[in-house]
Design an enzyme around this catalytic site. Sequence first.
Site, mmCIF file in Angstrom:
data_model
loop_
_atom_site.group_PDB
_atom_site.id
_atom_site.type_symbol
_atom_site.label_atom_id
_atom_site.label_comp_id
_atom_site.label_asym_id
_atom_site.label_seq_id
_atom_site.Cartn_x
_atom_site.Cartn_y
_atom_site.Cartn_z
ATOM 1 N N LYS A 161 0.832 -1.208 0.000
ATOM 2 C CA LYS A 161 0.000 0.000 0.000
ATOM 3 C C LYS A 161 0.872 1.267 0.000
ATOM 4 O O LYS A 161 2.100 1.182 0.017
ATOM 5 C CB LYS A 161 -0.941 -0.027 1.204
ATOM 6 C CG LYS A 161 -1.928 -1.188 1.148
ATOM 7 C CD LYS A 161 -2.762 -1.184 -0.124
ATOM 8 C CE LYS A 161 -3.796 -2.280 -0.187
ATOM 9 N NZ LYS A 161 -3.239 -3.650 -0.319
HETATM 10 C C1 LIG Z 1 -8.988 -3.565 -2.305
HETATM 11 C C2 LIG Z 1 -8.464 -4.177 -1.062
HETATM 12 N N1 LIG Z 1 -9.300 -4.372 -0.026
HETATM 13 C C3 LIG Z 1 -8.873 -4.926 1.117
HETATM 14 C C4 LIG Z 1 -7.556 -5.310 1.281
HETATM 15 C C5 LIG Z 1 -7.141 -5.954 2.571
HETATM 16 O O1 LIG Z 1 -6.138 -5.220 3.248
HETATM 17 P P1 LIG Z 1 -5.094 -5.993 4.182
HETATM 18 O O2 LIG Z 1 -4.130 -6.725 3.326
HETATM 19 O O3 LIG Z 1 -4.428 -4.882 4.976
HETATM 20 O O4 LIG Z 1 -5.869 -6.902 5.094
HETATM 21 C C6 LIG Z 1 -6.662 -5.136 0.234
HETATM 22 C C7 LIG Z 1 -5.244 -5.565 0.363
HETATM 23 O O5 LIG Z 1 -4.547 -5.881 -0.571
HETATM 24 C C8 LIG Z 1 -7.113 -4.565 -0.977
HETATM 25 O O6 LIG Z 1 -6.299 -4.384 -2.027
#
Ligand SMILES: Cc1ncc(COP(=O)(O)O)c(C=O)c1O
Length: 232
Positions: A184
Amino acid sequence: MEKIPVFAPHIHIDTLKHLTDALNIGWLGMGAITKEFEERIATFLGLDNRYVVATNTGTSALHLALRVAGIGPGDEVITPSFNYVADHQAIRMTGANVVMCDIRDDNLGIDCEKAELLITEKTKVIIPLHFAGIPCDQTGVYQLAEKYGLRVIEDAMHAFGTTINKRKMGSYGDITCFSFDPVKIITSIDGGCVVVNSLEEVQRLHRMRLLGVDKDTTERYKNQVRHVFLET
Ligand SMILES: Cc1ncc(COP(=O)(O)O)c(C=O)c1O
């Protein structure tokens, strides 16, 4: 032939210093640094009467956001089919059902005309995604929410720092979730946060993010228990 990486993480001397400083405090749980992180996100986003609650992942942020919005078994949540699986998992973890909606070609976000056709009396929430930081049709989503009395939980995982009409994503609207995982915009290796409009929701999020413990949040934020370093 030399390979050019698509991206490499930016881990600089300041990042390493923050890590060693955090360990040197001797408090290995959620504490003052989490609070400072939340405050600095709030400042960066320019929040006014909106509040940040840090979580261990973006997926948890979505899950807790759904719980705080009162979502449970039998409810329906509309989200784009072109989405990361975490959204679908977070919805299923509440016992609600995922209703997948097509996206638009121009912004790769939810198609609000198609979303309207999917709304039933069981629909409680729309989770739009701002894919790759490109804003979806936010106005359309909020118009639908208003028309049908739905909550909106914005998946802004890719959109930390995205600005629309001089306002940062997450600084307005209903609930916004960010992820700070390794791919991210900024990373805490794993991490996320929820942004909400009410202190009552903050209190419920504090309780839910830590095994039902909430009375302790203020104490934890003070880092009062100190670790004793053992000489070897
Ligand atoms: C669009 C989207 N939603 C939710 C998530 C979930 O985030 P995390 O990996 O911090 O749990 C991601 C992670 O790649 C994502 O790209």
